[in-house]
Design a protein around this motif. Structure first.
Motif, mmCIF file in Angstrom:
data_model
loop_
_atom_site.group_PDB
_atom_site.id
_atom_site.type_symbol
_atom_site.label_atom_id
_atom_site.label_comp_id
_atom_site.label_asym_id
_atom_site.label_seq_id
_atom_site.Cartn_x
_atom_site.Cartn_y
_atom_site.Cartn_z
ATOM 1 N N MET A 51 37.502 -24.359 -61.047
ATOM 2 C CA MET A 51 36.858 -23.190 -60.420
ATOM 3 C C MET A 51 37.778 -22.600 -59.361
ATOM 4 S SD MET A 51 33.028 -24.758 -60.041
ATOM 5 C CE MET A 51 32.205 -23.398 -59.246
ATOM 6 N N GLY A 68 45.627 -21.199 -64.302
ATOM 7 C CA GLY A 68 44.896 -19.950 -64.512
ATOM 8 C C GLY A 68 45.215 -19.290 -65.828
ATOM 9 N N THR A 71 43.496 -20.301 -70.367
ATOM 10 C CA THR A 71 42.047 -20.137 -70.338
ATOM 11 C C THR A 71 41.359 -20.998 -71.397
ATOM 12 O OG1 THR A 71 42.560 -17.871 -69.815
ATOM 13 C CG2 THR A 71 40.277 -18.368 -70.254
ATOM 14 N N LEU A 74 41.424 -24.627 -70.485
ATOM 15 C CA LEU A 74 40.490 -24.892 -69.390
ATOM 16 C C LEU A 74 39.066 -24.970 -69.931
ATOM 17 C CD1 LEU A 74 40.195 -25.192 -66.320
ATOM 18 C CD2 LEU A 74 39.973 -22.721 -66.156
ATOM 19 N N ARG A 75 38.761 -24.078 -70.864
ATOM 20 C CA ARG A 75 37.424 -24.048 -71.450
ATOM 21 C C ARG A 75 37.141 -25.352 -72.196
ATOM 22 N NH1 ARG A 75 37.485 -19.168 -74.420
ATOM 23 N NH2 ARG A 75 36.969 -18.120 -72.497
ATOM 24 N N ARG A 78 36.547 -28.082 -69.715
ATOM 25 C CA ARG A 78 35.230 -28.005 -69.066
ATOM 26 C C ARG A 78 34.119 -28.530 -69.980
ATOM 27 N NH1 ARG A 78 35.845 -22.011 -66.333
ATOM 28 N NH2 ARG A 78 36.704 -22.702 -64.342
ATOM 29 N N LYS A 79 34.328 -28.398 -71.281
ATOM 30 C CA LYS A 79 33.319 -28.898 -72.222
ATOM 31 C C LYS A 79 33.159 -30.411 -72.132
ATOM 32 C CE LYS A 79 33.462 -25.462 -75.906
ATOM 33 N NZ LYS A 79 33.867 -25.224 -77.294
ATOM 34 N N PRO A 83 29.255 -31.160 -64.899
ATOM 35 C CA PRO A 83 29.225 -30.833 -63.465
ATOM 36 C C PRO A 83 27.787 -30.737 -62.921
ATOM 37 C CG PRO A 83 29.623 -28.849 -64.752
ATOM 38 C CD PRO A 83 29.335 -29.949 -65.731
ATOM 39 N N PHE A 85 26.301 -28.930 -59.719
ATOM 40 C CA PHE A 85 26.736 -28.040 -58.646
ATOM 41 C C PHE A 85 25.853 -28.223 -57.405
ATOM 42 C CE2 PHE A 85 27.721 -26.029 -62.720
ATOM 43 C CZ PHE A 85 29.074 -25.819 -62.591
ATOM 44 N N ARG A 105 24.422 -26.243 -75.707
ATOM 45 C CA ARG A 105 24.334 -25.510 -76.976
ATOM 46 C C ARG A 105 25.704 -25.237 -77.610
ATOM 47 N NH1 ARG A 105 19.684 -23.545 -78.668
ATOM 48 N NH2 ARG A 105 17.914 -23.451 -77.262
ATOM 49 N N PHE A 106 26.696 -25.036 -76.766
ATOM 50 C CA PHE A 106 28.015 -24.646 -77.293
ATOM 51 C C PHE A 106 28.928 -25.852 -77.495
ATOM 52 C CE2 PHE A 106 27.268 -23.874 -72.855
ATOM 53 C CZ PHE A 106 28.196 -24.705 -72.253
ATOM 54 N N LEU A 107 28.356 -27.052 -77.340
ATOM 55 C CA LEU A 107 29.136 -28.253 -77.638
ATOM 56 C C LEU A 107 28.892 -28.613 -79.105
ATOM 57 C CD1 LEU A 107 28.319 -30.229 -74.374
ATOM 58 C CD2 LEU A 107 30.212 -28.694 -74.809
ATOM 59 N N ASP A 108 29.590 -29.632 -79.585
ATOM 60 C CA ASP A 108 29.459 -29.924 -81.021
ATOM 61 C C ASP A 108 28.219 -30.754 -81.331
ATOM 62 O OD1 ASP A 108 31.587 -28.501 -81.943
ATOM 63 O OD2 ASP A 108 33.036 -30.084 -81.483
ATOM 64 N N ARG A 154 25.351 -33.819 -71.743
ATOM 65 C CA ARG A 154 26.575 -33.382 -72.444
ATOM 66 C C ARG A 154 27.414 -34.554 -72.947
ATOM 67 N NH1 ARG A 154 28.193 -28.169 -70.641
ATOM 68 N NH2 ARG A 154 30.350 -28.728 -70.256
#
Lengths: 225, 295
Positions: A51, A68, A71, A74-75, A78-79, A83, A85, A105-108, A154
């Motif tokens: 972040m 940076g 991308t 990094l994505r 992060r999967k 985290p 927060f 939802r966007f994980l396998d 996750r």
């Protein structure tokens, strides 16, 4: 798992959040970051999650350097991280269950796995009975547990938790820390930033990072607490 | 892909939520899209009818080439064959003296008696050349250069008018379609940007959790598509009604305007509007989505 070399982080307003720190965290390690407010605990977690980007030095997480430009890398990193927060970052207008599902939802996972993982995670944090309550109708402590459920659902390789027990009563706080540390058995590393040093007094096999004005000191605690 | 299909219900629920989060603004966006697509449908209908008219006018575009009187029939036909091969020439036909006389009789109709005042047929044989009106200048010049051609009657004024009409219709139609497309894209993309702004915290969180741009953006694409497609359906239905009533009115009162078959026109306009709705919805959404920053 995490390797920070000579890392400094200075915000745009000139605040030095991290000052030339060196740090290595291994697989399955339980790490507590303690220190007063503004000492850099959250900044360090933000850096690990990508972040924030280091002003100088390098941060490698799970073998990938935080940068940076990369991308997509990094994505995908992060999967693999769960985290929690400090400000929870739950999505209003959705139930606790929907919030947890949204985070996976966007994980396998298949449709069935998404539902099962979310339900199991809510059960672990003791919120099965509130699964269909809107998050804005939950107490802060309950919402905090939803946020933790979203992280653990996750099946992450690394859990980063920023003050996960901040608004919980003693029993719930101990329970949450037990849940988080139980991931050690799965070889998941857990990094928890906390004020509540009294909760970790008796914990064994942990690393404590004490932070003060962006500097760190590390204490490794073995079986003899 | 497995992941995408597993989340289809989520995407549509999110799209519904995004629409209802800013209901009033989205209703106006929808009404705006209906009106814009209705304008587009009107232009497409007008274009379709006028294109048919223009095609008919184009088919009438012709010049007459008068050849030397001493040429025999074989030479005339050979010349006609030559002319037929020219670029921009659609068709060539030899009109002999008697056919020229008959044509004039048809034109004069009730006054055809005046032709009987002549002792002999006063009309000459000529070659009738149907041409592309856009190439009149070059064709006339080329035909004039043939050594067997005496002179060319080109009806240039009429042909140039036809050409101007064709160009005018094409230009105005293109401009309107362009304006409508740009307006729709802007309206939809603004709506999507508004939705993104309203959901910025959720988008940020999903980003920190590792969600892809596609996962974050797809509900917004659904919103854009849903609004333009439903607007397209509504605009097509209204246009069908207008075409139906228009045919009833025009068929009786202006019989000389060659209307295309109603069924074909309705199908064509509906297909164009639905296709354009999908494309514009998609383009507007993607344009709006480009405002999501990676970090």
């Amino acid at each position: 798992m995490i390797e920070a070399k000579e890392v400094s982080l200075r915000y745009r307003d000139g605040t030095l959040a991290l000052n030339n720190i060196n740090l290595t965290i291994g697989e399955g390690e339980i790490v507590y970051i303690t220190g007063p407010s503004g000492s850099g605990k959250t900044s360090l977690l933000k850096l690990i999650l990508g972040m924030e980007l280091p002003t100088s030095g390098t941060v490698k997480v799970m073998g990938k350097q935080i940068s940076g430009e990369k991308t997509e890398e990094l994505r995908s990193l992060r999967k693999k991280i769960g985290p929690v927060f400090q400000e929870l970052k739950l999505v209003p207008g959705r139930s606790a269950m929907e919030n947890v599902m949204m985070g996976i939802r966007f994980l396998d996972f298949s449709r069935q796995e998404i539902k099962k993982n979310a339900a199991d995670a809510l059960e672990k944090v003791g919120l099965s009975h509130k699964a269909h309550s809107m998050v804005e109708n939950l107490s802060w402590g309950e919402a905090q547990r939803v946020s933790i459920a979203r992280a653990i659902a996750r099946n992450p390789g690394l859990i980063l938790a920023d003050e996960p027990t901040g608004n919980l009563d003693h029993d719930n706080a101990i329970n949450i820390l037990n849940i988080l540390t139980s991931f050690r058995q799965k070889n998941t590393s857990v990094v928890v930033a906390t004020h509540a040093t009294h909760l970790i007094e008796n914990q064994k096999n942990i690393t404590i990072i004490r932070m003060n004005q962006g500097n760190i000191s590390i204490e490794k605690r073995g079986d003899e607490a | 892909m497995k992941n995408f299909i597993a989340n289809l219900d989520y995407f549509f629920k999110e799209a519904k939520r995004i629409i209802f989060l800013n209901k009033l603004s989205n209703i106006f966006t929808f009404l705006g899209a209906v009106l814009i697509l209705l304008i587009l449908a009107t232009v497409v209908t007008g274009w379709s009818i006028s294109s048919r008219l223009v095609r008919m006018l184009e088919e009438e575009a012709e010049i007459s080439a008068f050849f030397h009187e001493d040429m025999d029939e074989n030479e005339v036909f050979a010349l006609a064959e030559d002319l037929d091969k020219l670029d921009g020439v659609w068709n060539v036909r030899v009109v002999d003296e008697s056919e020229a006389y008959e044509r004039m009789e048809e034109i004069l109709a009730n006054d055809a008696g005046i032709l009987e005042l002549f002792d002999d047929n006063p009309f000459k044989a000529y070659i009738e050349i149907r041409i592309d009106p856009g190439q009149i200048d070059s064709i006339v010049e080329t035909v004039k250069d043939y050594k067997d051609i005496d002179y060319v009657r080109d009806n240039r004024g009429v042909l140039e008018s036809i050409n101007d009409i064709i160009k005018g219709i094409k230009t105005v139609g293109t401009l309107i379609i362009l304006a409508v497309s740009i307006t729709t894209i802007i309206i939809i993309s603004h709506m999507i940007r508004q939705g993104i702004y309203n959901n910025r915290e959720q988008i940020k969180t999903l980003g920190f959790l590792g969600a892809s741009r596609m996962f974050i953006g797809f509900p917004f694409i659904c919103v854009g598509l849903l609004i333009t497609v439903i607007a397209g359906v509504l605009a097509s239905l209204v246009m069908m009604l207008i075409i139906h009533n228009g045919y009833l009115a025009m068929g009786g009162s202006i019989p000389f305007i060659p209307l295309p078959p109603k069924g074909n026109l309705v199908t064509g306009v509906t297909l164009v509007i639905m296709g354009v709705s999908i494309i514009l919805g998609m383009a507007g959404s993607l344009f709006g989505l480009s405002s999501i920053k990676e970090h």
